[in-house]
Scaffold this motif. Sequence first.
Motif, mmCIF file in Angstrom:
data_model
loop_
_atom_site.group_PDB
_atom_site.id
_atom_site.type_symbol
_atom_site.label_atom_id
_atom_site.label_comp_id
_atom_site.label_asym_id
_atom_site.label_seq_id
_atom_site.Cartn_x
_atom_site.Cartn_y
_atom_site.Cartn_z
ATOM 1 N N ALA A 17 0.673 -1.311 -0.392
ATOM 2 C CA ALA A 17 -0.171 0.280 -0.010
ATOM 3 C C ALA A 17 0.984 0.791 0.289
ATOM 4 O O ALA A 17 0.126 2.334 -0.526
ATOM 5 N N ILE A 18 2.241 1.328 0.922
ATOM 6 C CA ILE A 18 2.930 2.533 0.523
ATOM 7 C C ILE A 18 3.282 2.335 -0.413
ATOM 8 O O ILE A 18 3.561 3.998 -0.878
ATOM 9 N N SER A 19 3.923 1.895 -0.765
ATOM 10 C CA SER A 19 4.649 1.796 -2.261
ATOM 11 C C SER A 19 3.393 2.472 -3.852
ATOM 12 O O SER A 19 4.063 3.413 -4.022
ATOM 13 N N VAL A 20 2.611 2.053 -3.272
ATOM 14 C CA VAL A 20 1.264 2.155 -3.984
ATOM 15 C C VAL A 20 0.943 4.080 -4.178
ATOM 16 O O VAL A 20 0.821 4.710 -4.725
ATOM 17 N N ALA A 167 8.873 6.035 -6.628
ATOM 18 C CA ALA A 167 8.880 7.645 -7.237
ATOM 19 C C ALA A 167 9.167 7.986 -8.809
ATOM 20 O O ALA A 167 8.156 9.026 -9.214
ATOM 21 N N GLY A 168 10.291 7.475 -9.005
ATOM 22 C CA GLY A 168 10.655 8.065 -10.638
ATOM 23 C C GLY A 168 9.763 7.114 -11.761
ATOM 24 O O GLY A 168 9.044 7.513 -12.690
ATOM 25 N N GLY A 169 8.913 6.402 -11.004
ATOM 26 C CA GLY A 169 8.129 5.706 -11.871
ATOM 27 C C GLY A 169 7.204 6.285 -12.220
ATOM 28 O O GLY A 169 6.287 6.254 -12.259
ATOM 29 N N GLY A 170 6.862 6.929 -10.571
ATOM 30 C CA GLY A 170 5.812 7.781 -10.620
ATOM 31 C C GLY A 170 5.254 8.176 -11.651
ATOM 32 O O GLY A 170 4.876 9.169 -11.587
ATOM 33 N N SER A 171 7.257 8.988 -11.780
ATOM 34 C CA SER A 171 7.174 10.565 -12.200
ATOM 35 C C SER A 171 7.053 10.223 -13.653
ATOM 36 O O SER A 171 5.910 10.737 -14.511
ATOM 37 N N LEU A 172 7.351 9.461 -13.866
ATOM 38 C CA LEU A 172 7.153 8.883 -15.687
ATOM 39 C C LEU A 172 5.941 8.781 -15.348
ATOM 40 O O LEU A 172 5.052 9.124 -17.001
ATOM 41 N N LEU A 173 4.578 8.296 -14.985
ATOM 42 C CA LEU A 173 3.847 7.644 -15.333
ATOM 43 C C LEU A 173 2.522 9.229 -15.061
ATOM 44 O O LEU A 173 1.546 9.310 -15.663
ATOM 45 N N LEU A 188 -8.055 7.329 -9.764
ATOM 46 C CA LEU A 188 -9.171 6.680 -8.945
ATOM 47 C C LEU A 188 -8.405 4.623 -9.136
ATOM 48 O O LEU A 188 -9.112 4.424 -8.140
ATOM 49 N N GLY A 189 -7.388 4.624 -10.334
ATOM 50 C CA GLY A 189 -6.879 3.329 -9.914
ATOM 51 C C GLY A 189 -6.273 2.575 -8.926
ATOM 52 O O GLY A 189 -6.054 1.828 -8.168
ATOM 53 N N SER A 190 -5.662 4.226 -8.641
ATOM 54 C CA SER A 190 -4.849 3.823 -7.244
ATOM 55 C C SER A 190 -5.429 3.859 -6.206
ATOM 56 O O SER A 190 -4.880 3.224 -4.908
ATOM 57 N N SER A 191 -6.570 4.743 -5.834
ATOM 58 C CA SER A 191 -7.074 4.789 -5.081
ATOM 59 C C SER A 191 -7.868 3.445 -5.036
ATOM 60 O O SER A 191 -8.440 2.565 -3.938
ATOM 61 N N ALA A 192 -7.916 2.693 -6.101
ATOM 62 C CA ALA A 192 -8.978 1.303 -6.157
ATOM 63 C C ALA A 192 -7.797 0.477 -5.031
ATOM 64 O O ALA A 192 -8.643 -0.749 -4.315
ATOM 65 N N LEU A 193 -6.927 -0.033 -5.978
ATOM 66 C CA LEU A 193 -5.319 -0.391 -5.463
ATOM 67 C C LEU A 193 -5.408 -0.450 -3.389
ATOM 68 O O LEU A 193 -4.910 -1.449 -3.076
ATOM 69 N N ILE A 194 -5.415 1.143 -3.297
ATOM 70 C CA ILE A 194 -5.268 1.466 -1.959
ATOM 71 C C ILE A 194 -6.124 1.134 -0.529
ATOM 72 O O ILE A 194 -6.376 0.101 0.364
ATOM 73 N N VAL A 195 -7.600 1.245 -1.728
ATOM 74 C CA VAL A 195 -7.998 0.291 -1.283
ATOM 75 C C VAL A 195 -8.723 -1.581 -0.437
ATOM 76 O O VAL A 195 -8.735 -2.089 0.802
ATOM 77 N N LEU A 196 -7.964 -1.863 -1.684
ATOM 78 C CA LEU A 196 -7.884 -2.994 -1.792
ATOM 79 C C LEU A 196 -6.462 -3.427 -0.948
ATOM 80 O O LEU A 196 -6.517 -4.480 -0.175
ATOM 81 N N LEU A 197 -6.043 -3.018 -0.632
ATOM 82 C CA LEU A 197 -4.750 -3.630 0.218
ATOM 83 C C LEU A 197 -4.811 -2.567 1.957
ATOM 84 O O LEU A 197 -4.644 -3.363 2.849
ATOM 85 N N ALA A 198 -5.718 -1.522 1.696
ATOM 86 C CA ALA A 198 -5.866 -1.481 3.084
ATOM 87 C C ALA A 198 -7.081 -2.830 3.959
ATOM 88 O O ALA A 198 -7.140 -3.306 5.156
ATOM 89 N N LEU A 199 -8.178 -3.376 3.048
ATOM 90 C CA LEU A 199 -8.696 -4.051 3.281
ATOM 91 C C LEU A 199 -8.269 -5.804 3.446
ATOM 92 O O LEU A 199 -8.014 -5.928 4.171
ATOM 93 N N ARG A 200 -7.167 -5.800 2.236
ATOM 94 C CA ARG A 200 -6.361 -7.091 3.189
ATOM 95 C C ARG A 200 -5.623 -7.565 4.365
ATOM 96 O O ARG A 200 -5.426 -8.017 5.191
ATOM 97 N N LEU A 201 -5.068 -5.895 4.836
ATOM 98 C CA LEU A 201 -4.522 -4.901 5.920
ATOM 99 C C LEU A 201 -5.488 -6.093 6.814
ATOM 100 O O LEU A 201 -5.026 -6.353 7.957
#
Length: 205
Positions: A17-20, A167-173, A188-201
């Motif tokens: 989640a932190i990497s996301v 962070a460099g990968g995020g800059s390119l994105l 929206l995509g990153s938020s969905a991933l964060i939600v899924l990872l929070a639920l997994r946590l």
Amino acid sequence: MVAGLLAGYGVAIPFGAISVLVVALTARTSFRVGAGAGLGVATADGLYAGVAVLGGTALAGVIEPIAGPLRLLAAGILLVLAAQTVARAFRQYRDPSTPVRDGRGLTTPGRAFAGVLALTLLNPTTILYFGALILGRQASAPFTPTDAAIFVAAVLAASASWQLLVAGGGSLLGRALASPRGRLGTALGSSALIVLLALRLLTAD
């Protein structure tokens, strides 16, 4: 030094989640903000490595009973960040003149550093990880003060180098998806991933 580098990369490389969050912050704002967030993660890893070296197994024993509440708190913070990201993304999509860097949240390097540092410090897995490493190390050959300093510095260097790469990968994105629709999709995509990872946590053992 080699042990510290391996430990630092071992805790940093798994894409959670932190990497996301670091990627999403960089994509929505700038490399400087993402780098601040990444260095916050690395600082937390270095602090926990130092704590583990100084008294890791005892502190791991203290942390373990409250790992559940800490996990709930971290998941709650992640869900709030996801909700804020979605709300801000829709505001910017409806009105493209809305500044991307609105001065709130984790949108400056200093705030990103402090916020992500605090969030990473709430992760009980990190102290347990380093505590287990130190337990194994101390069983075979105890750290000298010099060993301990080198180990912590190597953990910090390894984690920082990986987080800056993320962070460099995020800059390119962010440059690839600079249009309003691209920014909305990224948020929206990153938020969905964060939600899924929070639920997994929340459901982790």
